[in-house]
Design a protein around this motif. Structure first.
Motif, PDB file in Angstrom:
ATOM      1  N   SER A  46      -7.145  -5.420   1.076  1.00 32.72           N
ATOM      2  CA  SER A  46      -6.151  -6.051   0.209  1.00 32.72           C
ATOM      3  C   SER A  46      -5.587  -4.967  -0.703  1.00 32.72           C
ATOM      4  CB  SER A  46      -6.788  -7.177  -0.618  1.00 32.72           C
ATOM      5  OG  SER A  46      -5.839  -7.749  -1.503  1.00 32.72           O
ATOM      6  N   LEU A  47      -4.538  -4.298  -0.211  1.00 33.46           N
ATOM      7  CA  LEU A  47      -3.956  -3.171  -0.921  1.00 33.46           C
ATOM      8  C   LEU A  47      -2.505  -3.459  -1.282  1.00 33.46           C
ATOM      9  CD1 LEU A  47      -5.335  -0.283   1.327  1.00 33.46           C
ATOM     10  CD2 LEU A  47      -6.138  -0.912  -0.961  1.00 33.46           C
ATOM     11  N   LYS A  48      -2.112  -2.951  -2.448  1.00 34.20           N
ATOM     12  CA  LYS A  48      -0.747  -3.140  -2.899  1.00 34.20           C
ATOM     13  C   LYS A  48       0.206  -2.238  -2.110  1.00 34.20           C
ATOM     14  CE  LYS A  48      -2.781  -3.564  -7.507  1.00 34.20           C
ATOM     15  NZ  LYS A  48      -2.914  -2.920  -8.826  1.00 34.20           N
ATOM     16  N   PHE A  49       1.454  -2.671  -1.972  1.00 32.38           N
ATOM     17  CA  PHE A  49       2.488  -1.817  -1.395  1.00 32.38           C
ATOM     18  C   PHE A  49       2.830  -0.753  -2.442  1.00 32.38           C
ATOM     19  CE2 PHE A  49       6.847  -0.537  -0.642  1.00 32.38           C
ATOM     20  CZ  PHE A  49       6.838  -0.299   0.722  1.00 32.38           C
ATOM     21  N   PRO A  50       2.991   0.497  -2.049  1.00 33.29           N
ATOM     22  CA  PRO A  50       3.050   1.023  -0.686  1.00 33.29           C
ATOM     23  C   PRO A  50       1.709   1.553  -0.171  1.00 33.29           C
ATOM     24  CG  PRO A  50       3.758   2.731  -2.193  1.00 33.29           C
ATOM     25  CD  PRO A  50       3.408   1.525  -3.039  1.00 33.29           C
ATOM     26  N   PHE A  51       0.618   1.287  -0.905  1.00 33.64           N
ATOM     27  CA  PHE A  51      -0.657   1.889  -0.536  1.00 33.64           C
ATOM     28  C   PHE A  51      -1.262   1.280   0.723  1.00 33.64           C
ATOM     29  CE2 PHE A  51      -0.202   2.019  -5.215  1.00 33.64           C
ATOM     30  CZ  PHE A  51       0.080   3.367  -5.308  1.00 33.64           C
ATOM     31  N   ASN A  52      -0.677   0.183   1.178  1.00 35.49           N
ATOM     32  CA  ASN A  52      -1.133  -0.392   2.450  1.00 35.49           C
ATOM     33  C   ASN A  52      -0.468   0.278   3.649  1.00 35.49           C
ATOM     34  OD1 ASN A  52       1.416  -1.367   2.020  1.00 35.49           O
ATOM     35  ND2 ASN A  52       0.926  -3.518   2.395  1.00 35.49           N
ATOM     36  N   GLN A  53       0.336   1.284   3.396  1.00 33.91           N
ATOM     37  CA  GLN A  53       0.989   2.037   4.470  1.00 33.91           C
ATOM     38  C   GLN A  53       0.133   3.263   4.785  1.00 33.91           C
ATOM     39  OE1 GLN A  53       3.986   0.707   5.832  1.00 33.91           O
ATOM     40  NE2 GLN A  53       3.195  -0.937   4.509  1.00 33.91           N
ATOM     41  N   ARG A  54      -0.636   3.194   5.847  1.00 33.95           N
ATOM     42  CA  ARG A  54      -1.600   4.249   6.139  1.00 33.95           C
ATOM     43  C   ARG A  54      -0.952   5.612   6.393  1.00 33.95           C
ATOM     44  NH1 ARG A  54      -6.891   2.729   7.484  1.00 33.95           N
ATOM     45  NH2 ARG A  54      -7.275   0.483   7.521  1.00 33.95           N
ATOM     46  N   TRP A  55       0.248   5.627   6.912  1.00 40.54           N
ATOM     47  CA  TRP A  55       0.870   6.900   7.237  1.00 40.54           C
ATOM     48  C   TRP A  55       1.086   7.764   5.992  1.00 40.54           C
ATOM     49  CZ3 TRP A  55       5.598   8.207   5.128  1.00 40.54           C
ATOM     50  CH2 TRP A  55       6.349   7.159   4.577  1.00 40.54           C
ATOM     51  N   LEU A  56       1.096   7.140   4.818  1.00 42.00           N
ATOM     52  CA  LEU A  56       1.266   7.917   3.598  1.00 42.00           C
ATOM     53  C   LEU A  56       0.068   8.821   3.317  1.00 42.00           C
ATOM     54  CD1 LEU A  56       2.847   5.225   1.251  1.00 42.00           C
ATOM     55  CD2 LEU A  56       3.988   7.203   2.266  1.00 42.00           C
ATOM     56  N   MET A  57      -1.050   8.540   3.987  1.00 37.73           N
ATOM     57  CA  MET A  57      -2.221   9.396   3.802  1.00 37.73           C
ATOM     58  C   MET A  57      -1.964  10.832   4.264  1.00 37.73           C
ATOM     59  SD  MET A  57      -4.440   7.766   2.202  1.00 37.73           S
ATOM     60  CE  MET A  57      -5.572   9.142   2.324  1.00 37.73           C
ATOM     61  N   VAL A  58      -0.955  11.022   5.101  1.00 37.23           N
ATOM     62  CA  VAL A  58      -0.575  12.381   5.512  1.00 37.23           C
ATOM     63  C   VAL A  58      -0.279  13.223   4.274  1.00 37.23           C
ATOM     64  CG1 VAL A  58       1.178  13.747   6.678  1.00 37.23           C
ATOM     65  CG2 VAL A  58       0.302  11.675   7.758  1.00 37.23           C
ATOM     66  N   PHE A  59       0.466  12.653   3.334  1.00 40.25           N
ATOM     67  CA  PHE A  59       0.844  13.394   2.132  1.00 40.25           C
ATOM     68  C   PHE A  59      -0.368  13.589   1.225  1.00 40.25           C
ATOM     69  CE2 PHE A  59       4.627  11.178   3.625  1.00 40.25           C
ATOM     70  CZ  PHE A  59       5.515  12.234   3.729  1.00 40.25           C
ATOM     71  N   TRP A  60      -1.215  12.558   1.098  1.00 41.70           N
ATOM     72  CA  TRP A  60      -2.406  12.687   0.264  1.00 41.70           C
ATOM     73  C   TRP A  60      -3.307  13.811   0.802  1.00 41.70           C
ATOM     74  CZ3 TRP A  60      -7.685  12.459   0.763  1.00 41.70           C
ATOM     75  CH2 TRP A  60      -8.412  12.363  -0.423  1.00 41.70           C
TER      76      TRP A  60
END
Length: 483
Positions: free
Chosen positions: A204-218
């Motif tokens: 149960s994650l808020k947008f945009p943190f539910n977008q896994r592809w953003l982990m590339v940047f992290w």
């Protein structure tokens, strides 16, 4: 724990001419191209994925001093049985079980003891709740269909079977240091578990943190992929401890503060942090804020039993670590961990007095006799609820015996600069089972309200600990809500 960095807002919709749209598209394309070049450079010039897959030769010297029961099961550094993966399958599985305990896999992947390793444990993060997955060999809801390559990729790179980016509540940032042989040994052990058909609830994650592809940047800012490389200038024992602390045991995940992206602050390693309300204390060699005054034997006793009389008693998440993980480590591995921790740069937390140096015995019970109590009185509540085990003087019952009720005097939890851990122990109790003793303290959160819990907490810190550490009823109410 979650570290999903992007806080970018959705782009505003332009109402202007197509030329501006083309300019924006060109800028986006340029940014994406630059990012792609960074990724390619990182892949070409970053640490080799196989740089330290081979066992660490310099650490084998101490294996001759071990008894058969103490034979180290790690392939690095310095672990006997480095060729275990090529030997009998039973040896590989036993080694994998030991490694899984060192990594404390059960702690996060077991929400219900009737379903071990089936996941379902909710982990609170600043961005929502992550629920741990099923890692039993069930083919439909677990990892039964995962190949060894899938498992290695998840452990070393934080990428799941279907190519999805994993959130760093799963500490792949530490597991990336574990050798391929050790990862595959863990995999062999997990394959022997009873398959449990169970699908945990969704995250149960808020947008945009539910977008896994953003982990590339992290990952670009907070993750360096690559195996542990031994330091030739250090001893085999030190390298062994570093491999455990930095990799399998992933101690930094709790004991290192985090940056605004929820990545680890490299400049404050092991200096302490707060996780779900619990304070994971400073474990650097600083004499006041850390464990610099602890003896080696006290640190080993704490890791193996959960108790170091006159210093600390493990509760909460650390109590689980002791029960599930560190009590099962060999004496060689425990001592290696201590050697490595001793070598860390001391980090001062600004304390002027060690956490274990506070406290004097109480005599309030005499003053309370025959006294009419009005309102919420911390001393009265302590005598009524705590004194039967901790003594009304606060000195505990049973001295330093394995099953003793600990003294509240010279106690790190009571002498801390904040009272969170003490209040949480009163709320939730302690249940720590080791080979030395089953330690149980009842939870008082069910029959004492927030004001009463705060009153006991403040009485204990004022009388037996750091009087500057106080707790309000509102703070207790907030602690109740944390998972």
């Amino acid at each position: 724990m979650l570290n999903n960095p992007s806080r970018a807002q959705p782009a505003a919709v332009s109402m202007h001419a197509p030329r501006r749209r083309l300019g924006g598209a060109a800028a986006l394309a340029a940014a994406f191209s630059l990012f792609s070049l960074v990724v390619v450079w990182h892949e070409l010039h970053g640490p080799s994925a196989h740089a330290a897959d081979e066992p660490i030769a310099q650490a084998h010297a101490d294996d001759a001093d071990q008894t058969p029961d103490d034979v180290a099961t790690l392939t690095a550094p310095g672990v006997n049985g480095a060729n275990g993966a090529n030997g009998a399958n039973g040896e590989l599985i036993r080694r994998g079980e030991y490694l899984a305990r060192a990594a404390d896999c059960a702690a996060c992947h077991t929400a219900d003891k009737a379903r071990p390793f089936a996941g379902g444990l909710p982990i609170s993060t600043p961005f929502g709740t992550i629920v741990t997955p099923n890692i039993t060999p069930d083919p439909d809801t677990g990892i039964g269909r995962w190949s060894d390559a899938d498992f290695l990729r998840a452990m070393h790179e934080g990428i799941g079977k279907s190519g999805e980016r994993l959130y760093p509540a799963f500490p792949y940032t530490a597991y990336t240091r574990v050798t391929e042989q050790d990862v595959l040994a863990i995999r062999a052990y997990l394959n022997t578990l009873t398959p449990i058909h169970y699908t945990p609830p969704a995250n149960s994650l808020k947008f945009p943190f539910n977008q896994r592809w953003l982990m590339v940047f992290w990952n670009l800012f907070n993750f360096t992929e690559g195996r542990f490389v031994p330091d030739p200038k250090q001893s085999a024992e030190w390298n062994r401890g570093a491999y455990l602390v930095e990799g399998l045991a992933h101690c930094e995940e709790c004991h290192t503060p985090r940056n605004f992206m929820q990545g680890l602050q490299s400049g404050a390693r092991f200096s302490g942090a707060v996780q779900a309300g619990w304070h994971a204390f400073n474990i650097t060699p600083d004499k006041l804020s850390g464990v610099g005054e602890w003896s080696d034997d006290e640190l080993i006793a704490y890791l193996s039993t959960g108790a170091a009389p006159g210093r600390a008693n493990a509760a909460g998440p650390m109590g689980e670590v002791v029960a599930n993980s560190t009590q099962h480590l060999t004496p060689v591995d425990l001592r290696s961990i201590v050697v490595y921790l001793r070598s860390l740069p001391p980090v001062s937390g600004g304390d002027t007095r060690g956490r274990h140096q506070w406290g004097t015995p109480a005599d309030d019970v005499t003053a309370l006799r025959g006294t009419a109590i009005t309102g919420v009185n911390g001393a009265q509540l302590f005598v009524a609820n705590c004194a039967s085990c901790h003594s009304w003087t606060g000195q505990g019952v049973g001295a330093s015996a394995p099953g003793a009720y600990p003294s509240l005097i010279h106690n790190s939890t009571v002498g801390a600069t904040d009272a969170n851990n003490l209040a949480l122990v009163i709320l939730h109790g302690v249940n720590r089972a080791t080979a030395h003793a089953d330690v149980m303290m009842p939870a008082f959160g069910g029959h004492l309200d927030d004001e009463q819990i705060a009153a006991i907490t403040n009485y204990v810190t004022r009388q037996f600990g750091n009087p500057q550490a106080t707790m309000s009823a509102g703070q207790v109410a907030k602690l109740r809500t944390l998972q």
